[in-house]
Design a protein around this motif. Structure first.
Motif, PDB file in Angstrom:
ATOM      1  N   HIS A  47       0.835  -1.194   0.000  1.00  0.00           N
ATOM      2  CA  HIS A  47       0.000   0.000   0.000  1.00  0.00           C
ATOM      3  C   HIS A  47       0.879   1.258   0.000  1.00  0.00           C
ATOM      4  N   PRO A  48       0.555   2.256  -0.848  1.00  0.00           N
ATOM      5  CA  PRO A  48       1.375   3.477  -0.917  1.00  0.00           C
ATOM      6  C   PRO A  48       1.555   4.135   0.446  1.00  0.00           C
ATOM      7  N   LEU A  49       0.504   4.067   1.281  1.00  0.00           N
ATOM      8  CA  LEU A  49       0.612   4.699   2.594  1.00  0.00           C
ATOM      9  C   LEU A  49       1.725   4.050   3.414  1.00  0.00           C
ATOM     10  N   PHE A  50       1.826   2.706   3.292  1.00  0.00           N
ATOM     11  CA  PHE A  50       2.871   2.023   4.049  1.00  0.00           C
ATOM     12  C   PHE A  50       4.265   2.354   3.517  1.00  0.00           C
ATOM     13  N   SER A  51       4.350   2.487   2.212  1.00  0.00           N
ATOM     14  CA  SER A  51       5.629   2.931   1.635  1.00  0.00           C
ATOM     15  C   SER A  51       5.999   4.281   2.216  1.00  0.00           C
ATOM     16  N   PHE A  52       5.009   5.169   2.270  1.00  0.00           N
ATOM     17  CA  PHE A  52       5.292   6.520   2.740  1.00  0.00           C
ATOM     18  C   PHE A  52       5.762   6.519   4.189  1.00  0.00           C
ATOM     19  N   VAL A  53       5.118   5.689   5.014  1.00  0.00           N
ATOM     20  CA  VAL A  53       5.539   5.586   6.415  1.00  0.00           C
ATOM     21  C   VAL A  53       6.984   5.054   6.481  1.00  0.00           C
ATOM     22  N   ASP A  54       7.266   4.060   5.675  1.00  0.00           N
ATOM     23  CA  ASP A  54       8.616   3.490   5.616  1.00  0.00           C
ATOM     24  C   ASP A  54       9.647   4.558   5.231  1.00  0.00           C
ATOM     25  N   TRP A  55       9.345   5.315   4.165  1.00  0.00           N
ATOM     26  CA  TRP A  55      10.275   6.369   3.725  1.00  0.00           C
ATOM     27  C   TRP A  55      10.486   7.396   4.834  1.00  0.00           C
ATOM     28  N   SER A  56       9.389   7.743   5.526  1.00  0.00           N
ATOM     29  CA  SER A  56       9.474   8.786   6.553  1.00  0.00           C
ATOM     30  C   SER A  56      10.313   8.313   7.739  1.00  0.00           C
ATOM     31  N   LEU A  57      10.116   7.051   8.152  1.00  0.00           N
ATOM     32  CA  LEU A  57      10.914   6.532   9.264  1.00  0.00           C
ATOM     33  C   LEU A  57      12.393   6.468   8.875  1.00  0.00           C
ATOM     34  N   ARG A  58      12.664   6.047   7.662  1.00  0.00           N
ATOM     35  CA  ARG A  58      14.052   6.059   7.179  1.00  0.00           C
ATOM     36  C   ARG A  58      14.595   7.486   7.173  1.00  0.00           C
ATOM     37  N   GLY A  59      13.726   8.437   6.824  1.00  0.00           N
ATOM     38  CA  GLY A  59      14.135   9.845   6.820  1.00  0.00           C
ATOM     39  C   GLY A  59      14.614  10.276   8.198  1.00  0.00           C
ATOM     40  N   ILE A  60      13.915   9.854   9.230  1.00  0.00           N
ATOM     41  CA  ILE A  60      14.334  10.192  10.595  1.00  0.00           C
ATOM     42  C   ILE A  60      15.669   9.505  10.906  1.00  0.00           C
ATOM     43  N   GLY A  61      15.818   8.255  10.473  1.00  0.00           N
ATOM     44  CA  GLY A  61      17.085   7.552  10.669  1.00  0.00           C
ATOM     45  C   GLY A  61      18.249   8.197   9.933  1.00  0.00           C
ATOM     46  N   GLN A  62      17.959   8.791   8.768  1.00  0.00           N
ATOM     47  CA  GLN A  62      19.029   9.375   7.941  1.00  0.00           C
ATOM     48  C   GLN A  62      19.691  10.591   8.594  1.00  0.00           C
ATOM     49  N   VAL A  63      19.054  11.190   9.586  1.00  0.00           N
ATOM     50  CA  VAL A  63      19.698  12.289  10.313  1.00  0.00           C
ATOM     51  C   VAL A  63      21.044  11.809  10.858  1.00  0.00           C
ATOM     52  N   VAL A  64      21.049  10.528  11.271  1.00  0.00           N
ATOM     53  CA  VAL A  64      22.300   9.944  11.769  1.00  0.00           C
ATOM     54  C   VAL A  64      22.781   8.831  10.815  1.00  0.00           C
ATOM     55  N   PHE A  65      22.505   8.990   9.516  1.00  0.00           N
ATOM     56  CA  PHE A  65      23.031   8.130   8.439  1.00  0.00           C
ATOM     57  C   PHE A  65      22.440   6.718   8.416  1.00  0.00           C
ATOM     58  N   GLN A  66      21.303   6.461   9.100  1.00  0.00           N
ATOM     59  CA  GLN A  66      20.775   5.095   9.147  1.00  0.00           C
ATOM     60  C   GLN A  66      19.556   4.941   8.242  1.00  0.00           C
ATOM     61  N   ASN A  67      19.744   4.245   7.156  1.00  0.00           N
ATOM     62  CA  ASN A  67      18.686   3.964   6.187  1.00  0.00           C
ATOM     63  C   ASN A  67      17.919   2.742   6.668  1.00  0.00           C
ATOM     64  N   ASN A  68      17.136   2.912   7.774  1.00  0.00           N
ATOM     65  CA  ASN A  68      16.509   1.783   8.438  1.00  0.00           C
ATOM     66  C   ASN A  68      15.285   2.285   9.208  1.00  0.00           C
ATOM     67  N   PRO A  69      14.084   1.793   8.852  1.00  0.00           N
ATOM     68  CA  PRO A  69      12.877   2.313   9.505  1.00  0.00           C
ATOM     69  C   PRO A  69      12.836   2.014  11.005  1.00  0.00           C
ATOM     70  N   LEU A  70      13.425   0.892  11.421  1.00  0.00           N
ATOM     71  CA  LEU A  70      13.435   0.553  12.851  1.00  0.00           C
ATOM     72  C   LEU A  70      14.256   1.593  13.633  1.00  0.00           C
ATOM     73  N   SER A  71      15.406   1.977  13.077  1.00  0.00           N
ATOM     74  CA  SER A  71      16.203   3.035  13.711  1.00  0.00           C
ATOM     75  C   SER A  71      15.367   4.299  13.854  1.00  0.00           C
ATOM     76  N   GLY A  72      14.627   4.637  12.802  1.00  0.00           N
ATOM     77  CA  GLY A  72      13.779   5.824  12.853  1.00  0.00           C
ATOM     78  C   GLY A  72      12.752   5.727  13.962  1.00  0.00           C
ATOM     79  N   LEU A  73      12.182   4.549  14.106  1.00  0.00           N
ATOM     80  CA  LEU A  73      11.149   4.341  15.119  1.00  0.00           C
ATOM     81  C   LEU A  73      11.724   4.481  16.527  1.00  0.00           C
ATOM     82  N   VAL A  74      12.886   3.887  16.761  1.00  0.00           N
ATOM     83  CA  VAL A  74      13.498   3.986  18.093  1.00  0.00           C
ATOM     84  C   VAL A  74      13.901   5.436  18.388  1.00  0.00           C
TER      85      VAL A  74
END
Lengths: 343, 343, 343
Positions: B9-36
């Motif tokens: 579902h596009p919405l889930f992709s978007f959530v995934d991209w956004s969580l990775r975006g939060i992780g990318q602040v510290v170079f982590q391309n990983n939705p779990l990192s974003g969530l933590v």
């Protein structure tokens, strides 16, 4: 059994590269020029001479450790920004700008790191400018110098000194009249200020060091200093700033860069260089006033700015004959190669 | 009848991209990192967590609307600057920096536009740096953050708050002694400050989030924070600024970037990264002092400046093995690929 | 016997290039537009009209002497930065900003050199941006304008005037209410401020000059001015600054640049241009506040900054259709060529 021949010894190469590094501050890829410049520094203050050596060694050694290009190392191109950053950090943290003070251990570590950092900055600015065939000039020094000078004002372990030296035209009295010594001291000190030497005799000694390698460079440096000083006088610059060579040092460097080093020396480039020297003198005052609220010196930022703005677009003007930095030697050689190519 | 598979579902992709975006602040391309990381923000203040989500959605959605490259979107690269700009605008306009305040409607519109603008700034800075194979890092955030913070001080409809948070070493007392908690709190808060979290526990939680994706990154982040804090202590930085993690956050980011993310992790790049962390700590103080007269925070400008100056010229130094941004994954993978290529 | 045909005479070519140069300030490669703009300046103050001519002649003539590209000369591209720098130097050194003062001889020489220097700056910035297919816009003027304005504050031979004109929103009263004339004067003066004309009728005359060459440009300029003014009003910008057109002039230029000149005019680029106009209005306030401590005006820096950040990354966004600067004529023609190419 075969003796190690002295000239082949790595240590001797390193000394050669370092002396050339000192010469490269004023575009001279010549160890003898470097040596005479050191003598000019000793004339003013042995402290500055030692710091100059410390700076050039730190930045050149960093380039060796990082396995930089041999050709650039051999030409002293990894040394001159380190030398300048060392001189600037001591000059603006000493109680007496003219003589300099012996830095503390913490300050020595700081200077070594700053000089090492100029090596990385040079490679980076060089990479950005490479497609445009324009040299980084002293921008690594200006950038690293500013960044490291600000922090000095804060850290307890480093004594920032009183910044006793006026750094802007506003800080000089407007009422002192110009006398004969304003002129010959101001012009000589303009050359001295390139190395933070507030000493007109050192300035003329540096001019001799330049002339040992290139007479055109020495002539252009002198002409630039004269033009910068004259413009300041015409536009009412304060006597103290003129006498201290502050209006002239950026003009001297600009005139050398545009008049033979990075443009083939012709009547056109001579006029172009004089125009650049006029602009550099005005803009020294500009940048000084801009930086006054934060108490930062101009360093050679005006020279870099004016020279970049007059060289980056060189391809657009058919009246100029550019010399790519990698091919530039002396104005005399650059011109001979061009004429040979033409004939 | 076929069910909509959730993961497509596009919405889930978007959530995934956004969580990775939060992780990318510290170079982590990983939705779990974003969530933590989001959890670490909630630990400190739910307001910051919500603003972080608002920022990342705004900038990511802008990239979708402008039809940006799918690969970059999928890696979260259009999100991290938006997240940071949202956090910064709330942090520096809240009465209580630590907890943050709920922004007004006018401020929310302002944050959404600023975050959207980082998407354009990222593409532009990326285009400028592309030939040099260096990433824009957090420069879009720094630039847009500064520009939008200044205006905040003026517009009536936005309450600028008292800027209660000291933003420069000068604003801390010099007489407070260092104690044990200075160290463990200062190092933790260094990581927290990357996300404007003045909370050392949140900092260590973020370190765990990083470690979930890359242990080398987590180790380098911690090492950078320690180096930054240590340098500040050796050079007499004020206790309050050390405890607040202000000397360490740029060093932590610099150490991660140079130690594995954009240079293959080796003994040489480890030393290079430590040198970078030292410089970043000094220069935080520099830039802070430079910005004090206009009351502007440093943000992550020192990290960007030092990392750029140490990476742009990477081609000149044979001692370093660059990882082009487009190929960089984790330090572990980057190293494995390099060793595989060598063997 | 053959008569010299007037249109072939070099002098007539030069007049044509210069008038186009005046038109190019607002993207109009049309001598008639330039002439009507001069009339709009005369309406406000003949001094500004004369200075505008002096500036455009100096920078265009410098390009001729340096043997610049004929095509760029013919399009007036070497003139517009010179015109602006002349106007700025007089505007900010006159006792009465609105009418301007007749400059001294020293100031005239200074203006001529500054305008000539914009020609070199244009070539340099153009060379830096060439790989990215983005135009230098008015950056040469902003850079040279700032540099030369600072020095003015110091030199004795130039009277700096009282800088009587408020240059930042902070300097206006917050308590004056908006009235009808705030709107129609503010929107008109927004266009006038592009040429430093504090006169709303001159502003509407300039809009007519634009419309003579391109109706889309005129419409986008007006729309940008309206958006900038509206945003300022919504966010509580002071009435005096709104009425003086200060929030609108960067928005007007940004809207023109993004809405048809450098992006093909579509619904998407229209929305993109409106977004740019909103940002430019906010950031005018930002940059004004940033520059207040040093008493420097914003000039058109916000327009350049926003437009560059929204154009440099254009290749990353498939929703936009870029027009390379070298191919851009009018929005109408750019769109027709694109549609023809599509069909």
């Amino acid at each position: 059994m075969k003796l190690n021949h002295f000239p082949d010894h790595p240590l001797f190469s390193f000394v050669d590269w370092s002396l050339r590094g000192i010469g490269q501050v004023v575009f001279q890829n010549n160890p003898l020029s470097g040596l005479v410049i050191l003598a000019a520094l000793v004339w003013n203050s042995w402290i500055y001479a030692v710091i100059c050596i410390l700076g050039v060694i730190s930045s050149t050694l960093t380039a060796v450790i990082l396995r930089a290009d041999r050709g650039m190392l051999r030409d002293g191109l990894y040394g001159f920004n380190g030398a300048l950053v060392g001189l600037a950090l001591v000059a603006f943290t000493s109680e007496d700008f003219r003589a300099g003070s012996i830095p503390s251990i913490a300050m020595v570590v700081y200077i070594i790191c700053a000089a090492a950092f100029t090596t990385m900055a040079l490679a980076s600015i060089g990479a950005l400018l490479a497609p445009h065939k324009v040299a980084p000039l002293t921008m690594p020094f200006v950038l690293v110098g500013w960044l490291f000078l600000f922090a000095v004002l804060k850290f307890d372990a480093i004594d920032a000194g009183p910044m006793a030296k006026p750094i802007s035209p506003e800080q000089f009295s407007d009422t002192v009249p110009y006398v004969l010594s304003t002129w010959y001291e101001g012009i000589g000190t303009s050359i001295g200020q390139i190395f933070f030497q507030d000493n007109w005799i050192s300035g003329y000694l540096i001019l001799i060091a330049i002339g040992l390698n290139s007479r055109i460079c020495a002539a252009m440096g002198l002409l630039g200093a004269i033009v910068g000083t004259l413009v300041a006088a015409l536009y009412g610059g304060p006597e103290g700033a003129v006498r201290d060579g502050l209006f002239g040092y950026n003009s001297a460097l600009t005139a050398m860069a545009l008049g033979g080093v990075f443009l083939v020396f012709t009547w056109r480039s001579l006029l172009y260089a004089i125009f650049g020297a006029v602009i550099a003198s005005w803009l020294w005052a500009s940048v000084a006033i801009f930086l006054t609220p934060i108490g930062m010196p101009v360093l050679t930022s005006t020279f870099v700015l004016v020279t970049w703005l007059m060289l980056l677009g060189q391809g657009a003007f058919k009246a100029l004959v550019p010399v790519p930095p990698a091919e530039s030697t002396t104005p005399e050689d650059n011109r001979a190669r061009y004429l040979g190519h033409q004939g």
